[in-house]
Design a protein around this motif. Sequence first.
Motif, PDB file in Angstrom:
ATOM      1  N   LEU A  37      -4.489   0.731   7.995  1.00 25.87           N
ATOM      2  CA  LEU A  37      -4.210   0.784   6.561  1.00 25.87           C
ATOM      3  C   LEU A  37      -5.499   0.800   5.741  1.00 25.87           C
ATOM      4  N   TRP A  38      -6.481   0.001   6.173  1.00 28.90           N
ATOM      5  CA  TRP A  38      -7.717  -0.095   5.397  1.00 28.90           C
ATOM      6  C   TRP A  38      -8.513   1.208   5.448  1.00 28.90           C
ATOM      7  N   GLN A  39      -8.591   1.824   6.601  1.00 34.41           N
ATOM      8  CA  GLN A  39      -9.290   3.105   6.697  1.00 34.41           C
ATOM      9  C   GLN A  39      -8.597   4.162   5.835  1.00 34.41           C
ATOM     10  N   ARG A  40      -7.292   4.078   5.753  1.00 37.81           N
ATOM     11  CA  ARG A  40      -6.545   5.014   4.910  1.00 37.81           C
ATOM     12  C   ARG A  40      -6.850   4.760   3.430  1.00 37.81           C
ATOM     13  N   TYR A  41      -6.955   3.486   3.053  1.00 31.69           N
ATOM     14  CA  TYR A  41      -7.302   3.129   1.669  1.00 31.69           C
ATOM     15  C   TYR A  41      -8.668   3.703   1.310  1.00 31.69           C
ATOM     16  N   LEU A  42      -9.649   3.486   2.172  1.00 31.23           N
ATOM     17  CA  LEU A  42     -10.998   3.995   1.905  1.00 31.23           C
ATOM     18  C   LEU A  42     -11.013   5.516   1.794  1.00 31.23           C
ATOM     19  N   ALA A  43     -10.248   6.180   2.670  1.00 32.04           N
ATOM     20  CA  ALA A  43     -10.217   7.638   2.646  1.00 32.04           C
ATOM     21  C   ALA A  43      -9.585   8.154   1.355  1.00 32.04           C
ATOM     22  N   ASP A  44      -8.503   7.517   0.914  1.00 34.54           N
ATOM     23  CA  ASP A  44      -7.818   7.959  -0.307  1.00 34.54           C
ATOM     24  C   ASP A  44      -8.687   7.737  -1.542  1.00 34.54           C
ATOM     25  N   VAL A  45      -9.302   6.566  -1.637  1.00 36.11           N
ATOM     26  CA  VAL A  45     -10.169   6.278  -2.787  1.00 36.11           C
ATOM     27  C   VAL A  45     -11.388   7.196  -2.759  1.00 36.11           C
ATOM     28  N   GLY A  46     -11.947   7.398  -1.583  1.00 39.36           N
ATOM     29  CA  GLY A  46     -13.111   8.272  -1.475  1.00 39.36           C
ATOM     30  C   GLY A  46     -12.801   9.698  -1.897  1.00 39.36           C
ATOM     31  N   LYS A  47     -11.658  10.200  -1.485  1.00 39.97           N
ATOM     32  CA  LYS A  47     -11.263  11.558  -1.867  1.00 39.97           C
ATOM     33  C   LYS A  47     -11.050  11.661  -3.376  1.00 39.97           C
ATOM     34  N   ALA A  48     -10.380  10.663  -3.957  1.00 34.24           N
ATOM     35  CA  ALA A  48     -10.102  10.700  -5.396  1.00 34.24           C
ATOM     36  C   ALA A  48     -11.374  10.614  -6.226  1.00 34.24           C
TER      37      ALA A  48
ATOM     38  N   ALA B 223      -5.652  -3.674  -5.490  1.00 38.72           N
ATOM     39  CA  ALA B 223      -4.349  -3.011  -5.481  1.00 38.72           C
ATOM     40  C   ALA B 223      -4.197  -2.084  -6.685  1.00 38.72           C
ATOM     41  N   GLN B 224      -4.562  -2.565  -7.872  1.00 40.12           N
ATOM     42  CA  GLN B 224      -4.472  -1.738  -9.075  1.00 40.12           C
ATOM     43  C   GLN B 224      -5.395  -0.532  -8.987  1.00 40.12           C
ATOM     44  N   TYR B 225      -6.561  -0.736  -8.379  1.00 40.60           N
ATOM     45  CA  TYR B 225      -7.530   0.359  -8.294  1.00 40.60           C
ATOM     46  C   TYR B 225      -7.044   1.478  -7.380  1.00 40.60           C
ATOM     47  N   GLN B 226      -6.208   1.153  -6.407  1.00 43.98           N
ATOM     48  CA  GLN B 226      -5.660   2.195  -5.539  1.00 43.98           C
ATOM     49  C   GLN B 226      -4.954   3.268  -6.359  1.00 43.98           C
ATOM     50  N   ILE B 227      -4.302   2.873  -7.453  1.00 42.45           N
ATOM     51  CA  ILE B 227      -3.606   3.811  -8.336  1.00 42.45           C
ATOM     52  C   ILE B 227      -4.581   4.404  -9.355  1.00 42.45           C
ATOM     53  N   ALA B 228      -5.385   3.536  -9.975  1.00 41.63           N
ATOM     54  CA  ALA B 228      -6.286   3.983 -11.045  1.00 41.63           C
ATOM     55  C   ALA B 228      -7.325   4.977 -10.550  1.00 41.63           C
ATOM     56  N   ALA B 229      -7.708   4.881  -9.277  1.00 39.64           N
ATOM     57  CA  ALA B 229      -8.742   5.767  -8.747  1.00 39.64           C
ATOM     58  C   ALA B 229      -8.348   7.229  -8.837  1.00 39.64           C
ATOM     59  N   GLU B 230      -7.042   7.512  -8.890  1.00 42.51           N
ATOM     60  CA  GLU B 230      -6.577   8.896  -8.956  1.00 42.51           C
ATOM     61  C   GLU B 230      -6.677   9.483 -10.357  1.00 42.51           C
TER      62      GLU B 230
ATOM     63  N   MET C  19       0.814  -1.211   0.000  1.00 40.47           N
ATOM     64  CA  MET C  19       0.000   0.000   0.000  1.00 40.47           C
ATOM     65  C   MET C  19       0.844   1.255   0.000  1.00 40.47           C
ATOM     66  N   ALA C  20       2.031   1.213   0.585  1.00 44.56           N
ATOM     67  CA  ALA C  20       2.879   2.399   0.626  1.00 44.56           C
ATOM     68  C   ALA C  20       3.402   2.750  -0.760  1.00 44.56           C
ATOM     69  N   SER C  21       3.942   1.765  -1.477  1.00 41.17           N
ATOM     70  CA  SER C  21       4.488   2.047  -2.809  1.00 41.17           C
ATOM     71  C   SER C  21       3.377   2.404  -3.791  1.00 41.17           C
ATOM     72  N   ARG C  22       2.254   1.717  -3.686  1.00 37.53           N
ATOM     73  CA  ARG C  22       1.135   2.069  -4.566  1.00 37.53           C
ATOM     74  C   ARG C  22       0.592   3.452  -4.212  1.00 37.53           C
ATOM     75  N   GLY C  23       0.679   3.812  -2.936  1.00 37.37           N
ATOM     76  CA  GLY C  23       0.263   5.155  -2.537  1.00 37.37           C
ATOM     77  C   GLY C  23       1.155   6.222  -3.140  1.00 37.37           C
ATOM     78  N   GLU C  24       2.457   5.962  -3.213  1.00 39.10           N
ATOM     79  CA  GLU C  24       3.375   6.905  -3.870  1.00 39.10           C
ATOM     80  C   GLU C  24       3.002   7.074  -5.331  1.00 39.10           C
ATOM     81  N   LEU C  25       2.692   5.962  -5.992  1.00 37.16           N
ATOM     82  CA  LEU C  25       2.285   6.024  -7.401  1.00 37.16           C
ATOM     83  C   LEU C  25       0.982   6.799  -7.553  1.00 37.16           C
ATOM     84  N   ALA C  26       0.037   6.547  -6.677  1.00 38.98           N
ATOM     85  CA  ALA C  26      -1.253   7.245  -6.751  1.00 38.98           C
ATOM     86  C   ALA C  26      -1.066   8.748  -6.602  1.00 38.98           C
ATOM     87  N   ARG C  27      -0.196   9.152  -5.697  1.00 38.29           N
ATOM     88  CA  ARG C  27       0.045  10.593  -5.518  1.00 38.29           C
ATOM     89  C   ARG C  27       0.725  11.196  -6.734  1.00 38.29           C
TER      90      ARG C  27
END
Length: 633
Positions: free
Chosen positions: A237-248, A159-166, A129-137
């Motif tokens: 980590l999961w709450q952070r994932y939901l927050a990031d996807v929700g914001k994007a 995992a792929q959607y964490q990046i694509a959502a941005e 999640m950390a490396s994919r988070g860097e990519l998403a940003r």
Amino acid sequence: MNATSPRTPAQRTPVVRFFIGLWDAMNFTRRLIFNLLFFGLLLLLLFVLASGDGVPKLHERSALVIAPKGNLVEQYSADPFSRAMAESMGQGQGEVQLRDLLRALESAVEDKNIERVVLRLDGLSGGGMASRGELARAVARVRESGKEVLAFGEGMNQAQYQIAAEAGEVYLDPMGWMVLEGLGRYRAYYRELLQDKLGVDMHLFKVGEYKSAAEPYVLDAASDEAKEADLYWMNDLWQRYLADVGKARGLDPAAIAQGIDGLDAGIQAAGGDLARHALDQKLVDELITREQFDQRLVERGVADKDAEGGFRQISLRDYLARVDKSALAAIDPRPQVAVVVAEGEISGGKQPPGKIGGESTSVLLREARDDNRVKAVVLRVDSPGGEVFASEQIRREVVALKEAGKPVVVSMGDLAASGGYWISMNADRIYADPSTITGSIGIFGMFPTIPRALDKIGVHSDGVGTTRFAGAFDITRELAPGVGEVIQAIIDKGYRDFTGRVAEARGKPVEQIDEVARGRVWSGAQAKERGLVDAFGGLEDAIADVAERAELGERKGWGVRYIEKAASPFERFFIDMAQARIGQALLKDSSLAMGVLGRYMPQAADDLRFLEDAARPAAGAPVKTIAHCLCGL
């Protein structure tokens, strides 16, 4: 007066003449082959030079297509020669470096020729999640710069959607799928197999009730402490994932979570259509086919009938070749920030890329210390830990760098736990992503005994010794109480060393470190709250910090380079040749090249997993002390 005549050569027998003739023929053949090879390589080199620099042109209004295939890694596990040969024959490399994706996205922000970025992430796997988070940003920064970012998938996992959502627009094939399910971590447990079925007794020695890395070998299920600790950091980590996807996506994180909990009803309401369900949940914008998506890019961009999909574009590989062209032209004379990657399990001795060796990683850090152009160092850590002594070797090199006047900053990737934290703790500053997995400050050792296993096949051990402990550490004998006390004392000492060094490095009392240690795993955010991490940030933040500490001035006045095992001149020639278009054409269908590739490609992963190797004590030591965490997702 007698005249002397010249000596005539001795008469050669037919057998001798045959072997001499055969030898001459072999010599002639050998010289002919070597000459042909030499002139063939020379001709090939001339072809490569004549074909230009091999860097494709970048036209205005191009789309940068990022379609990585392989595991997301910090560092390639294959050598450059093998990767170049495989790529030239269209076999791919199975790995994608995080730094390459970040560099391409960062360059695209300022590149006037890049009109939009297209993400096709179906082939991207691995990473945390950390490396994919860097990519998403990084994707978000491209979108915020005013450039279009579009993502398309025929299937997209969580995992792929964490990046694509941005991306500004997310498309899915009507026959595709996408499911968000949450974070889960389940392991196999082997106690019954080892102890009851095979008769192998695994004796576990540890400090810290949360140190659960070796539990699968001695238990049939996870301990209550392991479940408590795992659920604590996983929920963060999961709450952070939901927050990031929700914001994007402009969605309420609670609504996303509710949709996941009601997955069964939602899929039934969509008639079993996973793509339709993703659209209903507003996770994607539209369901279209690949052809329809390509046509949309043609309409928005510039048509190019010779390009795949029919729109003007440049691939990730070709774009990186352009970005790196100036760096390859000459050695950068500016002061340097060196980046040393420590990825994988930590083992003793010299290890290949993808693993951390006590000696090999120390050599890289020593190279940075001895290089006068290197003014500061970033240690990029992505490791679950490993052997204590190897970790200590690397930590000492970090200290030596600081003593030499070169600041060191650690950038934690997805995982920097146990031994991964050991090698990090003495840095001037530690950066982590909020979703980094770290901590696990604890020690364990395992000692197997197999007399019951031997009994099953009618084999028995017996003998004599001159002292109580002569042969006491022989695994064919029962473990005597005194032996267990010796091993536990070694493990206790290792834990005191670990917590003591952390306390000294972090400027805190040992008692305070012990409260957050005891083998417990934390998310990056939780670790920062407890003083184990200094700041949130990615690799670029760490580089900027260490450059400031070294007083390097404005960014244009210094460079960044990775210190890694360099390719030999012979390998460098073949890499350049294989990457050129003429080289690719010559190698792609070459059976000779296929043979060379088969000979030099790295072998598969080790036959034994790390923990199984850990059960065997090092030569001369009764037990191998391990600082390891099986805490990746």
